[in-house]
Design a protein around this motif. Structure first.
Motif, PDB file in Angstrom:
ATOM      1  N   THR A 110       0.830  -1.213   0.000  1.00 27.09           N
ATOM      2  CA  THR A 110       0.000   0.000   0.000  1.00 27.09           C
ATOM      3  C   THR A 110       0.857   1.252   0.000  1.00 27.09           C
ATOM      4  N   SER A 111       1.900   1.248   0.803  1.00 31.86           N
ATOM      5  CA  SER A 111       2.798   2.404   0.825  1.00 31.86           C
ATOM      6  C   SER A 111       3.482   2.600  -0.519  1.00 31.86           C
ATOM      7  N   ALA A 112       3.889   1.491  -1.132  1.00 32.94           N
ATOM      8  CA  ALA A 112       4.517   1.598  -2.453  1.00 32.94           C
ATOM      9  C   ALA A 112       3.538   2.160  -3.480  1.00 32.94           C
ATOM     10  N   ALA A 113       2.295   1.714  -3.422  1.00 27.63           N
ATOM     11  CA  ALA A 113       1.293   2.228  -4.357  1.00 27.63           C
ATOM     12  C   ALA A 113       1.070   3.720  -4.167  1.00 27.63           C
ATOM     13  N   LYS A 114       1.009   4.168  -2.914  1.00 22.87           N
ATOM     14  CA  LYS A 114       0.844   5.603  -2.652  1.00 22.87           C
ATOM     15  C   LYS A 114       2.056   6.384  -3.133  1.00 22.87           C
ATOM     16  N   LEU A 115       3.223   5.774  -2.973  1.00 21.00           N
ATOM     17  CA  LEU A 115       4.439   6.440  -3.432  1.00 21.00           C
ATOM     18  C   LEU A 115       4.441   6.584  -4.945  1.00 21.00           C
ATOM     19  N   LEU A 116       4.064   5.544  -5.650  1.00 18.69           N
ATOM     20  CA  LEU A 116       4.047   5.583  -7.111  1.00 18.69           C
ATOM     21  C   LEU A 116       2.967   6.527  -7.634  1.00 18.69           C
ATOM     22  N   ALA A 117       1.923   6.727  -6.839  1.00 16.05           N
ATOM     23  CA  ALA A 117       0.857   7.632  -7.274  1.00 16.05           C
ATOM     24  C   ALA A 117       1.326   9.077  -7.351  1.00 16.05           C
ATOM     25  N   THR A 118       2.450   9.388  -6.691  1.00 17.25           N
ATOM     26  CA  THR A 118       2.969  10.754  -6.756  1.00 17.25           C
ATOM     27  C   THR A 118       3.723  11.036  -8.041  1.00 17.25           C
ATOM     28  N   LEU A 119       4.042   9.990  -8.804  1.00 17.82           N
ATOM     29  CA  LEU A 119       4.780  10.164 -10.052  1.00 17.82           C
ATOM     30  C   LEU A 119       3.820  10.435 -11.200  1.00 17.82           C
ATOM     31  N   PRO A 120       4.293  11.048 -12.243  1.00 11.66           N
ATOM     32  CA  PRO A 120       3.422  11.242 -13.418  1.00 11.66           C
ATOM     33  C   PRO A 120       3.100   9.920 -14.076  1.00 11.66           C
ATOM     34  N   SER A 121       2.019   9.905 -14.827  1.00  7.96           N
ATOM     35  CA  SER A 121       1.566   8.664 -15.470  1.00  7.96           C
ATOM     36  C   SER A 121       2.569   8.147 -16.485  1.00  7.96           C
ATOM     37  N   SER A 122       3.444   8.997 -16.964  1.00 10.83           N
ATOM     38  CA  SER A 122       4.435   8.558 -17.955  1.00 10.83           C
ATOM     39  C   SER A 122       5.627   7.850 -17.332  1.00 10.83           C
ATOM     40  N   SER A 123       5.683   7.741 -16.030  1.00  9.93           N
ATOM     41  CA  SER A 123       6.814   7.105 -15.364  1.00  9.93           C
ATOM     42  C   SER A 123       6.831   5.613 -15.663  1.00  9.93           C
ATOM     43  N   PRO A 124       8.003   5.035 -15.924  1.00  8.47           N
ATOM     44  CA  PRO A 124       8.081   3.591 -16.207  1.00  8.47           C
ATOM     45  C   PRO A 124       7.954   2.725 -14.963  1.00  8.47           C
ATOM     46  N   LEU A 125       8.037   3.293 -13.798  1.00 11.21           N
ATOM     47  CA  LEU A 125       7.955   2.516 -12.564  1.00 11.21           C
ATOM     48  C   LEU A 125       6.520   2.053 -12.336  1.00 11.21           C
ATOM     49  N   SER A 126       6.366   0.852 -11.793  1.00 13.20           N
ATOM     50  CA  SER A 126       5.048   0.310 -11.470  1.00 13.20           C
ATOM     51  C   SER A 126       5.127  -0.444 -10.161  1.00 13.20           C
ATOM     52  N   ILE A 127       3.979  -0.863  -9.704  1.00 15.03           N
ATOM     53  CA  ILE A 127       3.909  -1.544  -8.419  1.00 15.03           C
ATOM     54  C   ILE A 127       4.594  -2.898  -8.462  1.00 15.03           C
ATOM     55  N   THR A 128       4.716  -3.482  -9.649  1.00 11.93           N
ATOM     56  CA  THR A 128       5.365  -4.799  -9.769  1.00 11.93           C
ATOM     57  C   THR A 128       6.867  -4.716  -9.544  1.00 11.93           C
ATOM     58  N   ASP A 129       7.426  -3.521  -9.656  1.00 12.02           N
ATOM     59  CA  ASP A 129       8.860  -3.376  -9.383  1.00 12.02           C
ATOM     60  C   ASP A 129       9.177  -3.617  -7.921  1.00 12.02           C
ATOM     61  N   LEU A 130       8.165  -3.626  -7.086  1.00 11.86           N
ATOM     62  CA  LEU A 130       8.364  -3.892  -5.663  1.00 11.86           C
ATOM     63  C   LEU A 130       8.701  -5.355  -5.404  1.00 11.86           C
ATOM     64  N   LEU A 131       8.185  -6.276  -6.223  1.00  9.08           N
ATOM     65  CA  LEU A 131       8.332  -7.714  -5.970  1.00  9.08           C
ATOM     66  C   LEU A 131       9.733  -8.202  -6.324  1.00  9.08           C
ATOM     67  N   PRO A 132      10.244  -9.144  -5.538  1.00 11.11           N
ATOM     68  CA  PRO A 132      11.537  -9.751  -5.894  1.00 11.11           C
ATOM     69  C   PRO A 132      11.398 -10.581  -7.168  1.00 11.11           C
ATOM     70  N   PRO A 133      12.504 -10.921  -7.814  1.00  5.64           N
ATOM     71  CA  PRO A 133      12.432 -11.762  -9.027  1.00  5.64           C
ATOM     72  C   PRO A 133      12.082 -13.207  -8.691  1.00  5.64           C
ATOM     73  N   SER A 134      11.773 -13.993  -9.735  1.00  2.00           N
ATOM     74  CA  SER A 134      11.349 -15.381  -9.550  1.00  2.00           C
ATOM     75  C   SER A 134      12.398 -16.222  -8.827  1.00  2.00           C
TER      76      SER A 134
END
Length: 1811
Positions: free
Chosen positions: A931-955
């Motif tokens: 939730t905190s990560a989502a709120k943090l990403l919401a402060t960026l413009p929509s054109s930002s390449p960052l997304s909530i999935t960047d929070l997860l570790p790799p497979s």
């Protein structure tokens, strides 16, 4: 009757008098004077006697005609033949009414009428307009009505009502508007009509119009002024020809005459509250206005001008009304302004009246002063008048008799005292003021007669005084100024002084205070008189002027400085204002400009007094005004002499102040001196001596002052000003001297704030405080107790180090701060023991530092502190409660840092959040991290390449985490719920091992997978692209499901902290996510996918899979081959089932999977997983059937030695292929089934050690085979029951591995019962074994312990056992230890356990009561004790807490309590009256209803004397299906309690009624009554009446077996009538049920008695009443008793001689006990109530009945106690023999019998002793 008195009536006498007058006869004086006198009776006439009783004849007496007044103008107008609209006539008539409201309506209506006609004019010719002729007619009507309006205008324009005047003048203004304002034909015509000479020549009309322009109300005056100005033609104005208007010259006489008439003869008031001064005031203003505009000479007649000579006019200056006085003074000013000399002949009169009354005025001084200037002799003339009046008064006083004079001495003395100025100035002059001057002096002494605003007029008054009144001598002028100053010395200005006393200089725009007005006027008058005297050529005049100026300037200056002693200093505080200082400076400036001699002496006094202030011990009062004066001396308008002298005085004062600061030992005067220096610094800025003194003071003493605890900011202000104004060399020296010793934080804060505010310049050298500040920063950031000033120093200097510390030290402090922030944030998120209060100071410092964008960018570039700010601002509050100060500071810091860092900072924070996600030591849940990560990403413009999935570790990280966990096998008990789980016991040490988990019970792997669930819910497209998460999601859901089923049964993923609620959410989320992913993926599978997948899995070395789903299955298949990989196999089954279902897989596809499963090792667990996945698709497939038979065939060939290995594996697989029990599919052929059973029989009968799971598997197998072989008889049934009994006997609630066998045995036993119910042969064979098995089930069921932790398998087993117990045979339902254990099981926190236990308790209770009824009625020797079980009483005695509904942990206790009372009420169902009575007596004796039950139930229902009860309207209170309750909650408990309360009203109405009757809380009493009667009484009444109306009801049916007895029910009236026909006569009784039933008992009414005595009849009615009211019986029971009594009575059965009833109310028995003496029969229960109720000393053989019939029934007759007062042993023995069989005997008192004698004797007859 008196002689000569006529008896005729007055009407008769009048008639005769009129006739006599008409005929002219009898015109004598008496007849004319007294026409009503009667004539004497004629002689010889017969006297007619008046009938007093005759009716009085009424005659009409017409009323007198009204007095004739002025004719109504409307009538005059109508009489001229004019035709006016009727509505307009009504409006015009209203104008002449007296009632104000009526007149207002008339004016408003007339105005509306006029405006409507004007509007119609504008619409002529339009579509919606009227015709022109109609408009013309209306116009003519309005114009014609102007005569009426003009007639009423004078009265209305001067009416006392403001509203009416405003309406009148508004309408008149509209009607007389010029054409330029209102271009309307109607308005033009009305203006012409109202300005016609006819009306202008009428004095009231034009006069009232002119006077209205000077109305006292502003709004009215504005309207009237506009109206008058638009109509009047002023003199000298160029008028156009034929211009309409009022020529003022022509009508001035009329207006003047009307106005003077109002002044001299005001209209009489029409009401008490009417003010007659208003029209007089208007008239005076009108006259003044005429005098201003009329030319010279006045166009007025001599008679008119005589008005000004009228003394009554000038008497108005003394009128009580202020407005009238002001108007008179205004008239005086207007008269004086004229050049005609209108007052020349009357100056003395006017002067005496004006000078006598003008002193208290505030607004009339202009006229007074103008008059005095025009006529200076007015002072002398007034003196003459006053002297003459005084002489006349003295002469009259001497001529007055002594008796009269004595009484007036006091009043005269008082008048003289009042005329004397008070207080009298202390003067020794011989000058005696004249009367007029005395009035002026009194005026001055009283502070301008308490009107300080009049002080500016004093100078003007003095300028009009002639020398004869005020001679230019020292004595006269000294007397004048003494009286003038007396206002200050007395109380006249005290209130003003207290109101304005302040040392703060006032602004020039502020209003002047009374003291300022006084001082300014005093100085002006002083200078005026001094200048006037000095200009005289007389000798000594200049000396008089110098002496006056020196004396009074000195006095004013001392007062200004407050150097006077006593009260003078206190009062002087009000003079210390800027305006007073400016006035003094102005006066001194004028003196210096006028003459050096006049200036020198006052200035010497000023200088001497000023310098003496600095030697005063308390100069705080004098220094502020001195500073004001010194600044005022430097004014730009001051003369050069005053400026030079003032600057020199200021320099000397500053030097003295500097010396005083240094020499002041105790520091009491330092603040005053510093404040003074600050005020006069600008004055001495160019003086070298003063500047040098200040520099020396700053260098030597100011550092010492800053170090002292001086609260004032004056030293700092002084330092700042000095540093700003000093030279560079002095500035450096001063600054360096401040830090010779380290200053305190408080001093540093003051210095820093001054630097920040720009007061101290930044161009100063460094103070060298680096070590001090660095040490202070370590303390502030260390976490200890921090002072506010210490934190402030660090906060300021970290951002602005110069000129205190170096930049390097500031960087070190910043580095220390950021390091501390990271440490604090990490500790706060890792342990709950961190003191969060330590976060406040560092984050406040960071927030202050990052206010500047450059500082925030610096923090971001350093890479520390920013993440800590985010974690504390957004992440930490989700876990703990952060202090408000720390939270707000962290948010402020993060906002600035995010603005400076942008996307790169967000990327850094995301990496840190990923670490937090996997950290099992953090206090924040993974959901909060996402939730905190989502709120943090919401402060960026929509054109930002960052997304909530960047929070997860790799497979690979998830794979590594999965490999690191120690995942144990599930508990074998879970196989009850999930067949894929093995029943093999697990290692307890593995389960007991602790799993490293966070505070929520999640391991690192669990946190990571839970984050996947949360992220996938936000981004489902990412989920479909990453199928690798599917196994992890399924694993998390299955482990959570197992942990939710059995607490602590898993390891590796969840810890013991995992809550049930959280696990349920994880299961729901994982199932939903997996279902979505599988359905979305399976729907997109290509044709032939199943073939491709099976082919890939068959390869021993498979290559790259075709798609992601095959890769997932391949990975799960490889793991599933391992023995302990239960979760991998469960996931494989779930995915394969979904793939077949969502892809619409065919039978062929399923057969491919089955073939691959068959190819695996024999009995492989993975094969079972595949079978479970495909069997629904292959249920009717021949290949699947063949596979089932193959498995059965193989098992049939397995020897007993391999039964626990190969046989068990094959048996598991075979059970996996079995269809559901309700499926219409044959599992195995009958023959194949028998072969299989025979092989199993061999296994069981062998001596080989068999695995425990075989018994469970065999029971489950028989569950499927029993329907197939039910028609076959043989030993296999013994095998089946042997397996069942073996499993039941070996089952243990503490061993989880035995629960599957127990569960399958219960299911098998249930199915065998069902089969035996329809198969007679099987029933005959198996019934005995079924009963024995049920007994084992019962014992096992009641022996279970209370649930401690959640255990879903156990509950499932209990449900299966409860289903069996519901049909236990009656012989197994017995009271005993098992029943007590069942009652204890009601305390189990599991609702399922409570429900099953309650069901069995109710069945046993019902069986026990049925047996007890028979036993009690038969009256066996060993009669059972009729009491509720002790264990049940323990449950009933518990009382619920008041906060039960608010505490979920108390819900189980509440349900236990309610179940216990329901079980208790079950004992009352079908119980006989005697049993019910015994139970009720027990509850009454224990007082459980009042102390436990009702308080607890009322608490659950929120029923009290202060709250609104629970709303039971949506529920059916008489129906409650306990088995349908899923969980106990705050919503279900009140509903449950409602049903329990309803059952209590059914079972225990008498106890509840008793509590209600004795309730002393009136509010609670009413609340219970309202709640019960509204919701419960209707249902209970309907239930009672239903027993009588339902033909199938047993109670009602018993009343219908006799045709002579009928029952009539009136449901609407809640009444029942019973009719018994006796010899064709109706015997009737009635029963009325009250609306508050059962809180109010029923009423039994005597309707009709036939054939019985009164005693018997009353006994029968009482018996009915007792049955329903006290014995809790039905109305049907009472009527049944009545019917039996009546029937038996008329059949000849003898009634009891005690109760007069045939049937006993207590035990429903007949009277069987016969008396040996009287041969009467008695009820056993009645006998002991009656015997020995009186004198017990008589012989026992004396019949007590005979005595009873000889006397009235005593009070003890109705008691239920037996009294023994001293009987012999023989009598006691006889008594006991007589009462043998009476079971309810109670011995209450005894005096000679010991308990060891009575107890055995009473026990022998079945009685109960109570000694």
């Amino acid at each position: 009757m008196a002689k000569g008195k006529s008896s005729a009536s007055s009407a008769t006498r009048k008639k005769h008098a009129a006739k006599a007058a008409k005929k002219g006869a009898g015109d004598d004086d008496d007849g004319d004077a007294q026409p009503q006198q009667s004539q004497p009776q004629q002689k010889g006439g017969k006297k007619v006697k008046k009938d007093r009783f005759a009716p009085k004849v009424k005659s009409y007496v017409p009323p007198p005609p009204p007095p004739k007044g002025a004719p109504d103008p409307v009538d005059l107008y109508l009489s001229g033949g004019a035709g006016i609209d009727a509505e307009l006539v009504v409006l015009l008539r209203r104008l002449g009414k007296k009632d104000e409201a009526t007149v207002v309506k008339g004016v408003e209506g007339f105005e509306a009428w006029v405006r409507a006609v004007v509007k119609d004019e504008s619409k002529v010719g339009q579509e919606d307009g009227e015709e022109e002729w109609v408009v013309e007619r209306k116009r003519d009507e309005v114009v014609s009505s102007m005569a009426v309006w003009a007639h009423h205008f004078p009265r209305l324009s001067l009416h006392p009502s403001r509203r009416l005047r405003l309406l009148t003048l508004s309408l008149h203004s509209y009607l007389t508007s010029p054409s330029t304002r209102h271009p309307s034909e109607l308005i033009t015509a009305t203006r012409t009509a109202l300005l016609a000479p006819l009306w202008l020549e009428q004095l009231p009309y034009v006069g009232s119009w002119a006077c209205s322009a000077f109305d006292s109300d502003r709004a009215v005056r504005s309207v009237a002024k506009r109206c008058w100005d638009g109509a009047v033609l002023l003199p000298g104005r160029e008028s156009k020809e034929e211009e309409e208007g009022i020529d003022l010259l022509e009508h001035a006489e009329s207006i003047f005459g009307f106005a003077t008439g109002l002044v001299l003869a005001p209209p009489a008031p029409q009401s008490d509250d009417e003010d007659t001064s208003l029209p007089r005031t208007q008239a005076l203003h009108t006259i003044s206005a005429l005098l201003e505009v009329l030319p010279t000479p006045l166009p007025l007649s001599t008679d008119a001008l005589g008005f000004f000579q009228d003394e009554s006019l000038w008497d108005l200056v003394g009128d009580e009304v202020a407005a009238l006085r002001r108007a008179t003074y205004e008239l005086l000013g207007a008269l004086v302004a004229r050049t005609e000399g209108l007052l020349d002949e009357n100056v003395g009169v006017v002067a005496s009246k004006v000078l006598k009354s003008c002193w208290g005025e505030t607004e009339g001084w202009a006229g007074v002063i103008a008059f005095l200037r025009r006529y200076p002799e007015a002072w002398t003339l007034a003196d003459e008048t006053f002297s003459a009046e005084a002489a006349t008064a003295t002469k009259a006083k001497k001529q007055r008799p002594s008796s009269d004079s004595d009484s007036e001495d006091d009043s005269d003395a008082e008048e003289e005292d009042a005329a004397t100025p008070e207080p009298t100035p202390s003067t020794s002059t011989t000058f005696v003021p004249s009367p007029t001057l005395n009035l002026l002096l009194t005026h001055l002494t009283l502070g301008c007669t308490s009107q300080p605003s009049s002080y500016p007029t004093i100078l003007l008054l003095l300028s009009t005084l002639p020398p004869s009144i005020l001679p230019p001598t020292y004595d006269s002028l000294s007397l004048l100024f003494e009286f003038f100053w007396a206002a200050w010395g007395g109380r006249a200005l005290a209130s003003a002084m207290l109101g304005s006393g302040t040392n703060t200089p006032t602004s020039s725009s502020a209003p002047k205070t009374a003291i300022e007005e006084f001082v300014v006027a005093f100085l002006e008058c002083l200078l005026f008189e001094a200048a006037k005297v000095s200009k005289l050529e007389e000798e000594g005049s200049k000396e008089v002027a110098k002496k006056l100026v020196d004396e009074w300037i000195a006095r004013i200056w001392k007062t200004f400085l407050g150097v006077e002693e006593g009260e003078g200093r206190k009062r002087s505080k009000g003079t210390a204002t800027k305006r007073v200082a400016e006035a003094i400076a102005s006066s001194l400036g004028k003196l210096s400009a006028a003459s050096d001699d006049l200036f020198a002496a006052p200035w010497t006094t000023v200088k001497t007094t000023s310098l003496a202030v600095f030697a005063d011990s308390d100069p705080s009062f004098s220094l502020p005004p001195l500073a004001l004066a010194l600044n005022a001396f430097m004014s730009t308008t001051s003369p050069e002499t005053l400026v030079v002298s003032g600057r020199a005085l200021a320099s000397q004062c500053v030097q003295d102040a500097a010396k005083g600061i240094v020499q002041d030992g105790d520091g009491t005067r330092v603040g005053s001196f510093l404040a003074f220096v600050g005020e006069v610094r600008e004055v001495v800025k160019d003086d070298a001596d003063a500047i040098q003194a200040l520099d020396d003071l700053s260098s030597s003493y100011i550092p010492t002052l800053l170090a002292t605890p001086l609260d004032s900011t004056l030293p700092l202000t002084f330092l700042a000003e000095q540093l700003s104004s000093a030279s560079p060399t002095s500035r450096t020296a001063i600054w360096t001297s401040l830090f010779a010793s380290p200053p305190t934080p408080a001093v540093l804060v003051k210095l820093i704030e001054s630097v920040a505010a720009g007061k101290i310049p930044e161009s100063l050298p460094s103070a060298g405080l680096d070590e001090v500040v660095l040490e202070l920063a370590q303390k502030v950031l260390g976490g200890g107790t921090v002072e506010k000033d210490e934190e402030a120093v660090v906060t300021y200097l970290i951002a602005q180090p110069h000129p205190f510390i170096s930049s390097e030290t500031s960087s070190s402090i910043l580095d220390l701060l950021l390091t501390r922030l990271d440490t604090l944030a990490n500790d706060a998120l890792s342990t709950s023991s961190t003191d969060l209060a330590t976060l406040s100071s560092p984050f406040r410092i960071l927030a202050s530092f990052t206010h500047l964008q450059s500082n925030a960018k610096l923090v971001v570039d350093l890479g520390r502190g920013a993440i800590a700010a985010f974690e504390v601002a957004d992440l930490l509050p989700a876990a703990v409660e952060v202090p408000v100060e720390a939270l707000s500071a962290a948010k402020e810091s993060w906002s600035a840092l995010l603005k400076a860092g942008g996307e790169e900072l967000v990327k850094t924070v995301l990496l840190k959040l990923t670490e937090r996600l996997l950290d099992d030591m953090t206090l924040v849940s993974p959901i909060d991290v996402v939730t905190s990560a989502a709120k943090l990403l919401a402060t960026l413009p929509s054109s930002s390449p960052l997304s909530i999935t960047d929070l997860l570790p790799p497979s690979p990280t998830y794979a590594r985490l999965f490999e690191s966990i120690r995942l144990s096998r599930p508990s074998p008990a879970l196989s009850v719920l999930t067949p894929l789980i093995s029943q093999t016991p697990i290692d307890e040490d593995v389960i007991a091992s602790l799993t490293a988990s966070d505070v929520f019970g999640f391991s690192s792997y669990g946190r990571a997978v839970l984050a996947v669930l949360e992220v996938a819910g936000r981004d489902q497209r990412w989920l479909r692209r990453n199928l690798w998460v599917l196994p992890h999601v399924l694993l998390l859901g299955d482990v959570a499901r197992d942990e939710l089923a059995i607490a602590g049964s898993t390891t590796g993923v969840f810890g013991k902290e995992a809550s049930e609620e959280l696990l349920a959410k994880v299961v729901a989320s994982a199932d939903g996510l997996a279902s979505y992913l599988l359905s979305a993926t399976a729907n997109e599978l290509a044709d032939g996918w199943h073939q491709t997948a099976v082919a890939h899995l068959r390869q021993k070395a498979p290559g790259e899979p075709a798609d992601g789903l095959i890769a997932v299955l391949d990975e799960l298949a490889r793991k599933g081959r391992e023995e302990d990989a239960v979760y991998a196999r469960r996931a494989f089954t779930t995915i394969l089932q979904a793939a077949l279902r969502y892809s619409e897989g065919s039978v062929v596809d399923a057969e491919r999977w089955l073939a691959w499963g068959q190819s695996l090792a024999e009995g492989s667990e993975l094969t079972r997983a595949i079978v479970f996945a495909v069997k629904n698709v292959l249920a009717e497939s021949p290949r699947f059937t063949r596979y089932q038979n193959e498995l059965a065939s193989i098992i049939s060939g397995v020897p007993s030695s391999a039964a626990s290995t190969k046989g068990l594996g094959l048996l598991r697989t075979l059970l996996a292929t079995a269809p559901s029990l309700d499926a219409p599919i044959i599992f195995l052929p009958q023959q194949r089934s028998m072969f299989l059973i025979q092989r199993i029989q061999v296994w069981i009968g062998s001596d080989d050690d068999l695995d425990e799971e075989i018994h469970s598997a065999v029971a489950e197998l028989f569950l499927h085979l029993a329907p197939i072989i039910q028609d076959l008889s043989g030993s296999h049934w013994d095998l089946v029951f042997d397996i069942i009994e073996s499993n039941l006997e070996t089952a243990s609630w503490t061993e989880a591995s035995t629960l599957p066998a127990l569960y399958q045995s219960c299911r098998l036993l249930t199915q065998l019962k069902d089969l035996a119910s329809s198969n007679k042969e099987l029933k005959a064979t198996a019934q005995a074994r079924i009963d024995s098995s049920l007994e084992l089930v019962r014992d096992l069921f009641v022996s279970r312990p209370n649930s401690v932790d959640r255990n879903a398998p156990r509950l499932t087993v209990l449900e299966a056992m409860a289903q069996l117990i519901r049909d236990l045979p009656p012989k197994l339902l017995v009271m005993g230890p098992a029943f007590d254990h069942l009652l204890r099981l009601l305390r189990d926190p599991s609702l399922t356990v409570q429900q099953s236990s309650y069901d069995l308790v109710c069945r046993i209770a019902g069986k026990h009561v049925a047996d007890l009824v028979v036993e009690v009625e038969l009256e066996t020797e060993a009669s059972a004790s009729v009491e509720l079980p002790e264990e049940l009483i323990v449950l009933l005695s518990a009382k619920l807490d008041a906060d039960t509904l608010d505490s979920p942990e108390e819900y189980a206790k509440a349900s236990t309590y309610l179940f216990a009372w329901l079980a208790a009420f079950r004992f009352f169902d079908n119980a006989s009256p005697r049993i019910k009575s015994a139970y009720i007596d027990q509850l009454r004796r224990l007082d459980l209803v009042a102390t436990s039950f009702l308080p607890s139930v009322f608490m659950l229902l929120n029923l009290s004397d202060r709250t609104r009860p629970f709303d039971v309207t949506p529920w059916s209170i008489d129906e409650f299906h306990i088995e349908l309750i899923d969980e106990v909650s705050a919503e279900t408990l009140p509903v449950f309690a409602t049903f329990v309360y309803y059952r209590s009203l059914q079972a225990l109405p008498s106890l509840i009624r008793g509590w209600w009757d004795s309730c002393k809380n009136r509010q609670l009493h009413m609340a219970v009554s309202s709640f019960t009667s509204k919701h419960f009484s209707p249902v209970l009444i309907a239930h009672e009446l239903a027993h009588l109306r339902d033909p199938e009801d047993p109670a009602g049916k018993a009343l219908r077996d006799n045709d002579d007895f009928t029952v009539k029910v009136a449901a609407g009236a809640n009444e029942v009538k019973a009719v018994f026909v006796v010899d064709e006569q109706n015997m009737e009784i009635g029963i009325r049920v009250p609306n508050e039933f059962p809180l109010h008992g029923v009423e039994v009414k005597d309707v009709r008695k036939v054939g019985v005595t009164d005693a018997q009849w009353r006994a029968w009615l009482l018996a009915v009443q007792q049955v329903v009211t006290t014995q809790n019986g039905l109305i049907a029971d009472g009527l049944s008793l009545f019917k039996r009594n009546v029937t038996l009575h008329f059949e000849g059965v003898e009634a009891c001689a005690i109760c007069y009833s045939v049937i006993s109310v207590v035990d429903r028995s007949l009277p069987t006990k016969a008396c040996r003496t009287c041969n009467n029969r008695f009820h056993a229960g009645c006998l002991f109530k009656m015997l020995l109720w009186r004198d017990m000393s008589c012989h026992y053989n004396d019949c007590r009945i005979e005595r009873l019939t000889e006397s009235t029934t005593p009070r003890r007759y109705r008691t239920e106690k037996l009294y023994i007062f001293g009987l012999s042993l023989n009598k006691i023995a006889a008594l006991l023999d007589h009462l043998r069989g009476v079971t309810d005997l109670v011995l209450w008192e005894t005096s000679i019998l010991p308990s060891f004698f009575l107890s055995p004797a009473l026990s022998a007859i079945g009685a109960h002793p109570c000694l």
